[in-house]
Design an enzyme around this catalytic site. Structure first.
Site, short mmCIF file in Angstrom:
data_model
loop_
_atom_site.label_atom_id
_atom_site.label_comp_id
_atom_site.label_asym_id
_atom_site.label_seq_id
_atom_site.Cartn_x
_atom_site.Cartn_y
_atom_site.Cartn_z
CG ASN A 11 -2.21 1.11 0.80
OD1 ASN A 11 -1.94 2.38 0.74
ND2 ASN A 11 -2.70 0.86 1.50
CG ASP A 12 1.25 3.26 3.73
OD1 ASP A 12 0.18 4.52 3.55
OD2 ASP A 12 1.01 2.73 4.95
#
Length: 470
Positions: free
Chosen positions: A396-397
């Site tokens: 994700n990040d």
């Protein structure tokens, strides 16, 4: 005074140290990692045999029994442990190194004559040995209690969310100052209360440093604990007058510190904030950005299979979600099917993907993904613009463009994989509700070239494999 060191013993320990250096050199690349492991094993065997031959205190039988018990336990654990549980296993092993340092320092304090650290003129412990002992027990105790907390968080026995204590920085500062002050005072007064107070405060500060750290921020934590365990081993080496332990501990400690610094840069965090505790628990990070209310496209396994089979190149980006779902074997099978269709397949690894340094590399190696298909961020980032499909599974990040564009984002400045530049982005995610460790939504989810594949990572990849087979 210490007895003179036998030159052959010194040479044996030196050769063992060289083997450990060659081991680290070999472990710098997956291709040479097996050779590096062999050097490490050879160095450890030489060091252990040399120590056994030259020992003066315990009997050979007692030592061999201890080795058999420890080796047997280690062998059983290594055979049974799942590769996805490697982070907590590493944390648990770090705790053992820390406790070993504590026990050695305690044994030396209680029986200094057996360790040859008594000053013949005064009958008290040598000043230099007091420094070694104080630092060894402090670093060892911090390593032990910090590693236990890390293990509990990683293993799910404790909440992975940051546990924020009131005035934690002040408490940490006062406790650390107390430890350093008492270690200094220990030079002039070797009273037992000083030694045991340092021990207790060190166990406490290890707990206080790690408990505010969120479970998702463990790559840096595991790396830092690795460094601590190395310095603890080096301190033990000074107490035991063992050159091999000093060399090995210094290598582990320094390499762990360097790796921690690299991890911090990869997550746009301050190295000092990691040492001080509370890493990843900044208010702006935990508050997180609100979810972006935009339309998004949902795809199916069949859609993903079709798009990837038509592609010339697919770059797969694994993350912690892949580890949790244990999807690495299915992913390798998918890659094999794509290669059979003439598609170039590569894997892009972010330095902090997972729960420990190299977590994704370990899982892909377990699934027999060829080393030459796995690339680090800096080596592959430029290829996304010429790639047909970026297949993101559980990351994700580390793929969020906000790190490059939004100065108010808690991840701003963190190097990320440029997946959004691919012609098509296939994003495997359990649901649209989840966010990464920084608590911010990912803009890639809502881009025109992105198709969201919402499901358990392993189930989705299994379904894609089935669709490709038809």
């Amino acid at each position: 005074m210490h007895a003179p060191v036998n030159p052959w013993v010194a040479l044996a320990y030196l050769v063992a140290g060289v083997c450990f250096i060659l081991a680290l050199r070999g472990l710098s690349s997956p291709v040479s990692s097996q050779r590096g492991n062999r050097f490490g094993m050879a160095g450890m065997l030489l060091a252990v045999v040399t120590t056994l031959i030259t020992h003066e205190v315990a009997s050979i039988a007692e030592i061999l029994i201890a080795i058999a018990i420890g080796g047997g336990i280690g062998f059983v654990i290594a055979k049974r442990i799942a590769m996805t549980a490697m982070p907590q296993l590493v944390a648990a092993f770090h705790s053992l190194v820390g406790m070993a340092a504590v026990l050695v320092a305690a044994a030396a304090f209680l029986n200094p004559g057996a360790f040859g650290i008594l000053d013949p003129a005064t009958g008290e412990i040598l000043s230099v040995s007091r420094i070694e002992m104080g630092l060894g027990i402090a670093i060892g105790a911090i390593t032990f209690s910090g590693s236990v907390i890390a293990f509990l968080k990683l293993n799910g026995n404790m909440s992975g969310a940051p546990i924020m204590l009131p005035a934690r920085h002040l408490i940490n500062l006062v406790t650390l100052a107390g430890i350093l002050g008492l270690v200094a005072y220990f030079l002039t007064d070797q009273s037992p209360w000083i030694f045991w107070t340092v021990t207790g405060l060190s166990f406490l500060i290890g707990f206080l440093l790690i408990i505010p750290i969120g479970g998702a921020d463990m790559p840096v934590v595991v790396s830092m604990l690795n460094s601590y365990s190395g310095w603890a081993a080096a301190a033990m080496g000074f107490t035991l007058h063992n050159t091999a332990m000093i060399i090995t501990g210094a290598l582990v400690g320094s390499s762990g510190a360097i790796l921690s610094y690299i991890m911090c840069k990869a997550m746009n965090r301050s190295f000092i904030s990691v040492i001080a505790g509370g890493f990843g628990a900044a208010p702006e990070a935990s508050a997180g950005g609100a979810k972006i209310d935009r339309p998004w496209k949902r795809g199916s396994a069949e859609d993903a299979a079709f798009l990837m089979k038509q592609a010339e190149q697919v770059i797969i980006v694994p993350g912690y979600g892949m580890a949790v779902a244990q999807a690495q074997h299915a992913l390798r099978e998918m890659g094999d099917l794509l290669k059979a269709e003439g598609v170039r397949v590569k894997y892009a690894i972010h330095p902090v993907a997972g729960r420990m340094p190299g977590h994704m590399n370990v899982l892909l190696a377990e699934a027999s993904v060829p080393y030459d298909e796995v690339f680090e961020l800096e080596d592959i980032n430029s290829e996304f613009a010429q790639t047909d499909v970026a297949f993101v599974i559980g990351a994700n990040d580390v793929t969020n463009p906000a790190a490059k564009t939004d100065k108010t984002s808690p991840i701003y400045g963190m190097p990320v994989l440029d997946v959004e530049k691919a012609k098509t982005v296939l994003f495997v995610k359990r649901s649209m509700g989840g966010v990464g460790y920084a608590g911010v939504d990912n803009e890639v989810f809502y881009m025109d070239n992105t198709m969201m594949l919402l499901a358990d990572a392993k189930k989705m990849v299994d379904d894609i494999v089935k669709a490709m087979a038809h």
